[in-house]
Design an enzyme around this catalytic site. Structure first.
Site, PDB file in Angstrom:
ATOM      1  N   GLN A 561       0.656  -1.315   0.095  1.00  0.00           N
ATOM      2  CA  GLN A 561       0.110   0.133  -0.028  1.00  0.00           C
ATOM      3  C   GLN A 561       0.759   1.118   0.093  1.00  0.00           C
ATOM      4  O   GLN A 561       1.828   1.226   0.702  1.00  0.00           O
ATOM      5  CB  GLN A 561      -1.115  -0.093   1.244  1.00  0.00           C
ATOM      6  CG  GLN A 561      -2.150  -0.790   0.986  1.00  0.00           C
ATOM      7  CD  GLN A 561      -3.021  -0.297   0.060  1.00  0.00           C
ATOM      8  OE1 GLN A 561      -3.089   0.409  -0.542  1.00  0.00           O
ATOM      9  NE2 GLN A 561      -4.238  -1.108   0.116  1.00  0.00           N
ATOM     10  N   GLU A 611      -2.073 -15.286  -3.335  1.00  0.00           N
ATOM     11  CA  GLU A 611      -1.604 -14.336  -4.163  1.00  0.00           C
ATOM     12  C   GLU A 611      -1.065 -14.831  -5.323  1.00  0.00           C
ATOM     13  O   GLU A 611      -0.381 -15.951  -5.189  1.00  0.00           O
ATOM     14  CB  GLU A 611      -0.372 -13.486  -3.012  1.00  0.00           C
ATOM     15  CG  GLU A 611       0.498 -12.672  -3.978  1.00  0.00           C
ATOM     16  CD  GLU A 611      -0.411 -11.321  -4.491  1.00  0.00           C
ATOM     17  OE1 GLU A 611      -1.162 -10.706  -4.170  1.00  0.00           O
ATOM     18  OE2 GLU A 611       0.171 -11.314  -5.711  1.00  0.00           O
ATOM     19  N   ASP A 728      -9.180  -8.473  -0.669  1.00  0.00           N
ATOM     20  CA  ASP A 728      -8.223  -7.231  -1.131  1.00  0.00           C
ATOM     21  C   ASP A 728      -7.834  -7.146  -2.605  1.00  0.00           C
ATOM     22  O   ASP A 728      -6.829  -6.982  -2.676  1.00  0.00           O
ATOM     23  CB  ASP A 728      -7.339  -6.803   0.143  1.00  0.00           C
ATOM     24  CG  ASP A 728      -6.760  -5.409  -0.100  1.00  0.00           C
ATOM     25  OD1 ASP A 728      -7.116  -4.574  -0.761  1.00  0.00           O
ATOM     26  OD2 ASP A 728      -5.394  -5.009   0.423  1.00  0.00           O
ATOM     27  N   CYS A 756     -10.373  -0.747  -3.539  1.00  0.00           N
ATOM     28  CA  CYS A 756      -9.851   0.651  -4.154  1.00  0.00           C
ATOM     29  C   CYS A 756     -10.612   0.999  -5.037  1.00  0.00           C
ATOM     30  O   CYS A 756     -10.441   2.033  -5.760  1.00  0.00           O
ATOM     31  CB  CYS A 756      -8.315   0.502  -4.333  1.00  0.00           C
ATOM     32  SG  CYS A 756      -8.125  -0.771  -5.741  1.00  0.00           S
TER      33      CYS A 756
HETATM   34  C1  LIG Z   1      -4.668  -4.369  -3.713  1.00  0.00           C
HETATM   35  S1  LIG Z   1      -3.357  -5.399  -3.676  1.00  0.00           S
HETATM   36  C2  LIG Z   1      -3.580  -5.986  -1.899  1.00  0.00           C
HETATM   37  C3  LIG Z   1      -2.357  -6.674  -1.416  1.00  0.00           C
HETATM   38  C4  LIG Z   1      -2.098  -6.772   0.021  1.00  0.00           C
HETATM   39  N1  LIG Z   1      -3.529  -7.172   0.546  1.00  0.00           N
HETATM   40  C5  LIG Z   1      -2.035  -5.536   0.809  1.00  0.00           C
HETATM   41  O1  LIG Z   1      -2.572  -4.773   1.378  1.00  0.00           O
HETATM   42  O2  LIG Z   1      -0.700  -5.196   0.513  1.00  0.00           O
HETATM   43  C6  LIG Z   1      -3.994  -6.726  -4.493  1.00  0.00           C
HETATM   44  C7  LIG Z   1      -3.034  -7.892  -4.758  1.00  0.00           C
HETATM   45  O3  LIG Z   1      -3.675  -8.824  -5.528  1.00  0.00           O
HETATM   46  C8  LIG Z   1      -2.846  -9.493  -6.446  1.00  0.00           C
HETATM   47  N2  LIG Z   1      -3.985 -10.263  -7.321  1.00  0.00           N
HETATM   48  C9  LIG Z   1      -4.315  -9.738  -8.252  1.00  0.00           C
HETATM   49  N3  LIG Z   1      -5.087 -10.727  -9.104  1.00  0.00           N
HETATM   50  C10 LIG Z   1      -5.038 -11.724  -8.336  1.00  0.00           C
HETATM   51  C11 LIG Z   1      -5.628 -12.861  -8.472  1.00  0.00           C
HETATM   52  N4  LIG Z   1      -6.501 -13.020  -9.566  1.00  0.00           N
HETATM   53  N5  LIG Z   1      -5.293 -13.792  -7.592  1.00  0.00           N
HETATM   54  C12 LIG Z   1      -4.784 -13.744  -6.618  1.00  0.00           C
HETATM   55  N6  LIG Z   1      -3.923 -12.463  -6.416  1.00  0.00           N
HETATM   56  C13 LIG Z   1      -4.014 -11.588  -7.023  1.00  0.00           C
HETATM   57  C14 LIG Z   1      -1.789  -8.537  -6.864  1.00  0.00           C
HETATM   58  O4  LIG Z   1      -0.578  -9.279  -7.065  1.00  0.00           O
HETATM   59  C15 LIG Z   1      -1.745  -7.776  -5.415  1.00  0.00           C
HETATM   60  O5  LIG Z   1      -0.783  -8.187  -4.714  1.00  0.00           O
END
Ligand SMILES: C[S@@+](CC[C@H](N)C(=O)[O-])C[C@H]1O[C@@H](n2cnc3c(N)ncnc32)[C@H](O)[C@@H]1O
Length: 834
Positions: A561, A611, A728, A756
């Site tokens: 973040q 993830e 998230d 977000c």
């Molecule tokens: C908004 S970030 C949140 C990360 C973590 N929760 C944080 O607050 O630091 C979204 C995360 O989802 C991962 N992501 C995107 N698409 C995904 C999917 N289909 N399956 C699993 N993870 C995914 C991205 O790589 C990223 O790390």
């Protein structure tokens, strides 16, 4: 919490924010798509109108208000309600407090026939005099006042469209050497050139020429690049230009009308014709709310979130099958102004200035044609390529600005060119500055930068067609420029890692497996570089940050973040709402470097993080170890591929042991707090001794990978009484298969959704919270093509119809969290239960 949140009462002025810029809510501060997992597309925050209006058929009651479309909350479902209860909405009893919706819509009977059988008890207004303003401060759109408001809104839209005519720097499109007839002239008579705006993005020059030719318009040359909505036309003479403009202006192309705009010249020393007043500054492009007081920014965001909560209610009504009663939360929404649940308020960011720990600066040319490292002033697809220095952008730290400036000075003398977005040619593309903060108090004042202990610089280049030796020399000089610049700054800037990313793609958004190369950083004035540093230590290219007394190791492409202090508040809130305990199994879906699961690990029996970014998963494992947490397991996979099987694996097992509180959870916490205290006094990197995976190998191995920071798994699984998911996702929201898995597993009772992007939160919540009606579902994929053309909410409703029979969740409460002060973006947390 209370002290940092704005009150819960819906503000009278629910101002709709006009539009969002593209900052990756994320991690880019450019108004174009960014490379991070939160995409950056513009999202009209108040776009609920046409496509989302409650269907007329649904609202056909015996006695309609005249503004059906604008009265979704009060009018829709009224018929269902009327049968079982009388509300104060319908009552004219002076002793009852009238509903806020009383007489806020004109009575259509009265209007048509001059009378109405309900007489003075009619809930709808008999004429303009009786009409009252709605609780959201709008007027019945069929009323005189409503029409007037619409006209001023449209006038505002025209202004916005006017802005679209400011096509910056498009002169580049007509530069020489691109093989176009007429393009060989190095000097263009721009008075004979025009931009065509609103062309189909898929068109190329030939499509444009054909279209213009068919209209009988004569021209000298025409140019259009795929992906852009602007094209360029140059005429032979003034007569041709005049007749061409007359023919083309307003011409329908697809479902849009063509606009003709002037080509704005690149201003040079000889040519200073640009009117700077017409061009956005970097501050306006990146931090559009910066001129509002912080209190007003929060009010604006809160009002916007309320609109999204209303939109969820409206869509849930529409998605609810005929013949099924509306869910209780939809019926109750009328008591809270149509919101799908109460918005508890908005949590302020503890830091408002210089809060971003990651900034992506483009290398390009300013409006004056000067090599510049900074922010794009608009969207490239709309023809904007001008880059301006990050001046007066309050969300950017002084350290990041300083590095941008050092890089700009270096590029001014480089032998290699900066990237030209029109020609897809050049070498230097982008500078990313990532910062790691010390643990402890977060400062919001002038000394905010003193908490930054580490800096990672990632320079994106395109090496296609370059000479290897020349590139090596340039990199060496660049490393020297950064090291010297950092040292010469006062106070000295941290410089922990310097990386180069070689990216050939059209946009600067590089895939996570894009090759990275670590550059040695010159250590001293007499240029003794750290040559001893082996080249295979890329896996050690990392910085560290701190959340809730935990230390996080972050690799170059992992999500973190961008506002650490506000993220800490966000995660605490999610934990407080999630109903955690020692017998809780917590799924941290889209876990990144493990921040949510790890900060809550001491409050639950077990955490399972999911993830897809392999580097982030490896960071998460490392972070569990650094912080002595042994009840966390991380799965490297797309959530859509594993969510259902993980829920089955952990919840449907026949042989199970009752979960006991993790024996070491609280010990671990104590341990981690004391070890973090030690860390704060020590040198930052202290996890070097941990086994480090090789980044390249990880990227190549994209298969699902389980890992656990605990001992090898036992054959019997623990039986957890309570199962919670905190999701998230990135801006596009959760994949439909994840929604289906969460929704259809009966043991998952609590879901905390961190978003977000409220638009995709609403879409996902429609699927999670509307009653299922499989018996009427059309099976198969025949609706797919249609779905692709639908808006997000409409396609969510469409998918909701296919949801297998299952108990829906209900929205319980929501909170906005301001992670991105001065921008239009805001996080929303929503608690869903069943
Ligand atoms: C908004 S970030 C949140 C990360 C973590 N929760 C944080 O607050 O630091 C979204 C995360 O989802 C991962 N992501 C995107 N698409 C995904 C999917 N289909 N399956 C699993 N993870 C995914 C991205 O790589 C990223 O790390």
């Amino acid at each position: 919490m209370a002290s940092s949140s704005i009150d819960q009462i819906p503000s009278a002025a629910e101002t709709l924010t006009s539009q969002l810029p593209s900052d990756n809510t994320p991690t880019s501060v450019e108004p174009i798509p960014s490379s991070d997992s939160h995409p950056t597309a513009d999202v009209p925050m108040a776009s609920s109108s046409i496509g989302e209006l409650t269907s007329v058929a649904e609202t056909l009651t015996s006695h309609l208000p005249s503004d059906i479309s604008s009265a979704p909350v009060e009018a829709v479902g009224e018929k269902r309600k009327r049968d079982d209860e009388k509300t104060n909405l319908e009552s004219s009893d002076p002793n009852l407090t009238p509903s806020p919706w009383w007489k806020t819509s004109l009575c259509s009977y009265f209007r048509r026939q001059g009378n109405c059988s309900h007489g003075s008890t009619c809930r709808y207004a008999h004429g303009e005099e009786e009409l009252r303003q709605k609780p959201d401060n709008t007027w019945d759109p069929t009323s005189e006042r409503g029409k007037k408001a619409k006209m001023s809104e449209n006038a505002g839209k025209c202004d916005a469209e006017e802005e679209e005519r400011e096509v910056l720097f498009t002169e580049d499109m007509m530069d020489e050497n691109d093989g176009e007839e007429g393009c060989g002239d190095s000097v263009h008579d721009l008075s004979l050139s025009k931009c065509l705006v609103h062309l189909p993005r898929k068109w190329q020059s030939d499509d444009l020429k054909k279209f213009i030719g068919e209209l009988g318009v004569e021209f000298k040359f025409a140019k259009k690049r795929r992906g852009m909505m602007v094209g360029f036309l140059t005429f032979e003479n003034a007569e041709q230009l005049q007749s061409g403009v007359e023919t083309l202006e307003g011409k329908a192309v697809g479902h849009k009308n063509l606009k003709i705009a002037d080509v704005l010249p690149r201003a040079t020393e000889k040519n200073q014709t640009k009117n700077p007043a017409k061009i956005k500054s970097a501050r306006e492009a990146v931090t559009p709310l910066a001129d509002l007081s912080y209190a007003d920014q929060l009010e604006q965001k809160k009002a916007s979130m309320m609109q999204w909560l209303k939109k969820l209610t409206r869509n849930a009504r529409k998605a609810c099958p005929n013949g099924k009663s509306l869910p209780e939360w939809v019926l109750q929404s009328r008591e809270i102004g149509g919101l799908s649940c109460k918005l508890e308020g908005i949590i302020e960011s503890p830091v408002r200035n210089g809060y971003r720990n990651k900034c992506e600066f483009s290398a390009g040319y300013s409006v004056e044609g000067k090599t510049t490292v900074g922010f794009l002033l608009g969207n490239f697809s709309a023809g904007v390529t001008a880059v301006e220095e990050p001046v007066d952008c309050p969300n950017i730290s002084k350290i990041a600005c300083r590095y941008a400036s050092i890089f700009q000075t270096f590029l001014e003398n480089s032998r290699l060119p900066v990237w030209n977005k029109f020609k897809n040619f050049g070498f230097w593309r982008q500078l990313t500055v990532r910062e790691g903060r010390k643990p402890g108090v977060i400062s919001n004042g002038e000394d905010a930068e003193t908490s930054i202990a580490e800096a990672m610089l990632i320079v994106q280049v395109c090496t296609t067609g370059t000479d290897e030796a020349e590139v090596a020399t340039e990199f060496e000089e660049m490393a020297k420029a950064f090291a010297e610049g950092a040292k010469a700054s006062s106070p000295t800037l941290p410089l922990t890692v310097l990386l180069v990313q070689d990216h050939q793609g059209i946009s600067n958004v590089a895939p996570p497996d894009c090759p990275l190369r670590l550059l040695p950083i010159p250590m001293s004035d007499n240029e003794t570089t750290n040559q001893d540093q082996p080249t295979n230590v890329l896996a050690e290219a990392r910085i560290h940050d701190h959340i809730n007394n935990l230390r996080f190791s972050i690799s170059p492409t992992a999500f973190f973040q961008v506002n650490t202090g506000a993220a800490e508040k966000l995660y605490s809130l999610a934990g407080d709402w999630a109903d955690l305990g020692p017998d809780t199994l917590l799924f941290d879906v889209c876990c990144g470097t493990g921040t949510i699961g790890l900060t809550l690990a001491h409050r639950v029996g077990m955490v399972i993080g999911i993830e897809m970014n392999a580097s982030a998963v490896s960071d998460a494992e490392r972070n569990a170890k650094i912080n002595g947490l042994s009840n966390c397991k991380f799965i490297c996979s797309k959530a859509e591929d594993v969510m259902s099987s993980l829920l089955k694996e952990y919840l449907d097992v026949s042989q199970m042991e009752e979960a006991k509180p993790p024996s070491n959870a609280n010990d671990d916490l104590d341990k981690q707090i004391s070890s973090t205290e030690e860390m704060s006094n020590s040198e930052p990197v202290d996890d070097q001794s941990l086994p480090t995976p090789n980044i390249h190998e990880e990227h190549q191995n994209n298969e699902q990978k389980d890992s656990s920071s605990s001992e090898p798994e036992r054959s019997t699984k623990l039986q957890f009484k309570n199962v919670v998911a905190i999701v998230d996702p990135p801006r596009p929201g959760l994949h439909p298969d994840v929604i289906k898995a969460l929704r259809t597993h009966p043991r998952l009772r609590t879901l905390v959704y961190i978003s977000c992007n409220p638009e995709t939160l609403v879409a996902n919540a429609i699927e999670l919270c509307t009653p299922s009606f499989l018996e009427k579902a059309e099976q198969g994929n025949n609706g797919y093509r249609k779905q692709r053309r639908m808006g997000t909410a409409a396609s969510a409703r469409h998918r909701a119809k296919k949801m297998p029979a299952s108990e829906p969740f209900r929205p319980v409460k929501a909170m906005a969290v301001d992670i991105f002060p001065h921008t239009d973006h805001c996080e929303m947390v929503m608690l869903l239960k069943r």
